[in-house]
Scaffold this motif. Sequence first.
Motif, PDB file in Angstrom:
ATOM      1  N   GLU A  42       0.444   5.553   1.020  1.00  0.00           N
ATOM      2  CA  GLU A  42      -0.346   6.599   1.674  1.00  0.00           C
ATOM      3  C   GLU A  42       0.159   7.973   1.252  1.00  0.00           C
ATOM      4  O   GLU A  42       1.367   8.184   1.072  1.00  0.00           O
ATOM      5  CB  GLU A  42      -0.271   6.481   3.197  1.00  0.00           C
ATOM      6  N   TRP A  90       0.817  -1.206   0.000  1.00  0.00           N
ATOM      7  CA  TRP A  90       0.000   0.000   0.000  1.00  0.00           C
ATOM      8  C   TRP A  90       0.853   1.260   0.000  1.00  0.00           C
ATOM      9  O   TRP A  90       2.038   1.250   0.358  1.00  0.00           O
ATOM     10  CB  TRP A  90      -0.998   0.025   1.151  1.00  0.00           C
ATOM     11  N   PHE A  93      -7.635   7.679 -11.202  1.00  0.00           N
ATOM     12  CA  PHE A  93      -6.371   6.961 -11.012  1.00  0.00           C
ATOM     13  C   PHE A  93      -5.874   6.482 -12.368  1.00  0.00           C
ATOM     14  O   PHE A  93      -6.609   5.811 -13.106  1.00  0.00           O
ATOM     15  CB  PHE A  93      -6.567   5.779 -10.065  1.00  0.00           C
ATOM     16  N   SER A 128     -15.267   0.451  -3.011  1.00  0.00           N
ATOM     17  CA  SER A 128     -14.036  -0.340  -2.889  1.00  0.00           C
ATOM     18  C   SER A 128     -14.380  -1.816  -2.747  1.00  0.00           C
ATOM     19  O   SER A 128     -15.371  -2.176  -2.118  1.00  0.00           O
ATOM     20  CB  SER A 128     -13.237   0.111  -1.665  1.00  0.00           C
ATOM     21  N   ASP A 149      -8.077  -1.124  -2.897  1.00  0.00           N
ATOM     22  CA  ASP A 149      -8.965  -0.479  -1.941  1.00  0.00           C
ATOM     23  C   ASP A 149      -8.556   0.971  -1.800  1.00  0.00           C
ATOM     24  O   ASP A 149      -7.358   1.293  -1.761  1.00  0.00           O
ATOM     25  CB  ASP A 149      -8.872  -1.154  -0.572  1.00  0.00           C
ATOM     26  N   LEU A 150      -9.538   1.842  -1.693  1.00  0.00           N
ATOM     27  CA  LEU A 150      -9.289   3.254  -1.459  1.00  0.00           C
ATOM     28  C   LEU A 150      -9.899   3.631  -0.118  1.00  0.00           C
ATOM     29  O   LEU A 150     -11.089   3.405   0.123  1.00  0.00           O
ATOM     30  CB  LEU A 150      -9.906   4.092  -2.584  1.00  0.00           C
ATOM     31  N   VAL A 180      -4.865   9.684   2.280  1.00  0.00           N
ATOM     32  CA  VAL A 180      -5.392   8.828   1.226  1.00  0.00           C
ATOM     33  C   VAL A 180      -4.539   7.558   1.191  1.00  0.00           C
ATOM     34  O   VAL A 180      -3.319   7.634   1.037  1.00  0.00           O
ATOM     35  CB  VAL A 180      -5.344   9.538  -0.140  1.00  0.00           C
ATOM     36  N   LYS A 181      -5.176   6.408   1.355  1.00  0.00           N
ATOM     37  CA  LYS A 181      -4.463   5.133   1.364  1.00  0.00           C
ATOM     38  C   LYS A 181      -4.970   4.251   0.233  1.00  0.00           C
ATOM     39  O   LYS A 181      -6.180   4.054   0.085  1.00  0.00           O
ATOM     40  CB  LYS A 181      -4.642   4.413   2.703  1.00  0.00           C
ATOM     41  N   ILE A 182      -4.029   3.715  -0.560  1.00  0.00           N
ATOM     42  CA  ILE A 182      -4.350   2.844  -1.680  1.00  0.00           C
ATOM     43  C   ILE A 182      -3.695   1.494  -1.417  1.00  0.00           C
ATOM     44  O   ILE A 182      -2.462   1.405  -1.333  1.00  0.00           O
ATOM     45  CB  ILE A 182      -3.845   3.444  -3.001  1.00  0.00           C
TER      46      ILE A 182
END
Length: 533
Positions: free
Chosen positions: A111, A109, A126, A150, A139-140, A180-182
């Motif tokens: 951030e 992930w 994106f 998500s 996942d967002l 913001v975490k992907i």
Amino acid sequence: MEKLVRAGSTTYVVALAILIIGLLFPALPGGALSLPEASSNAIRIQAEDYTRYYDTTPNNVGMIYRLDDVDIEPSYDLSFDGVNFHPEYLYGHSYNNGFRVNSISSNEWLEYDLNIPVTDTWKFTFRMARLFAGNASFDLAIDGQPVAGSPFTINSTGHHHIFQDIVVTHVNLSAGTHVVKITFHGEAYDLAEFDWFYLESETNPPLPVSPVPHDYGAPPTPPPGYVSPVSQYGRLQVQGVDITSAISGDPIQLKGVAPHGIQWFPTIDDYTISNYAYDVGAQITRIPMYVEQFGGYTYGPTAKAYMIAKTDEMIQDAIDAGIYVLVSFHVHVDPTPYDDEAVEFFTHVASTWGDRPNIIYEIVNETDGSSWAPVKNYADEIVPVIRDIETFNGWPHNLIIVGTPSWCQRPDLVVGNPINDGNLAYTFHWYAAGHPSSLWQNIDTARNANLPIIVSEWGTGSWDWASPNINLEQSGLFLDFLDERNISWINWSWNIKGEALSSLKSTASMQGPWPVGDLTTSGIFVKGRLNEL
């Protein structure tokens, strides 16, 4: 080793981050880091500008931009119409968009600390590419809370330089700082190529930006008095252990440089090849047409179409510059399982370009095996394919070169069992910080048996791309050894990849020309040896 790392402890305002990054890392051609200014209704973040990350593998394999564990490489944005590839211009930026995060594995992930200027409803876009088929998604989450919808699917685009927009709408954010975490999920190793993400207000959307292609300036021109190698020497012909000029009959020695894999660096273009000749002093270049490695010829129809199109483009560029071009079927293993692909590829190249004296066919790059027999059997199949096309069209036979066992360090193993062809040579590869000079004796053993040798690949550093070492003293001695025997050579590699043996700094362009400030220590050495001509 699994790692959880905070990449930066201070939350930054997007506009300030963009300014700092632009100062530290000058833009690559095409506006690589010339990002849109953050405004009240639009923000763009490069994927590589994360604040924290979780990565499951050590080191940045791209070795550029930042040296933690997240893999980063130059990013290029292409479209494909089924025949040709075209640059994409998005948000006013050309297809060289700086860098991208790649080699993403499941559960890794990124951030980003993001400063939202006004309370609003936002749309996220994106920009991602994906070579492989199979399940992949991300996942967002914002401030620890999942965003509705998500996970979001990452579809295969068929090539790691063909990107898609994944759009997430109706995200309500208040003014202030947000995290913001992907998080990526999937079943394959390389789940996505992640270029950037873009936020725009849904209530007050930004005005469209007109695409503006990057201006590279006037095409390169030959220096005063320049005489191209091909016009000087003509077609290449083996005579004994020498490569000779078909015009004069005299032995010649060619010296040149190669880029890295053409699937990773699509901005190698006519400017690049022309400047190899006019600025660097190269008489020959090499097209590493990767086969079995990531994104190569065997990775599906789009990847194959790209490799053929890029090979054709680079051949034409070399012809226009008047230099020789070695077309390499760039396998690193026993080539036998890829003989059908080799027949297909060289049928195309020979039929399309075989009448031009610039062309040299390298039908196998390297093999990891220690036996000559499988390479010989493979060559006995591929060489007649090329010769039949030349004979049918009434063309003279161009030079063919063949890789030798043990990563092309054992041309001596060919002694007593050569390939039956009148215009063919064998390869030797060597790295100054990774191989002993005792291997050079294998060249003399082969030559003493009347086998001609070409060094189609050598480097100032190690064969191990992660090694930080170069050895200029041994490099100089090796080139002296080749000069004494009139053996042609091609240096690996004139590229921005960030490896110790790369000739260009990662902040340089791939187009050139390249002032001394763009050159690494290796690049200064190689250019110096080329200009001794």
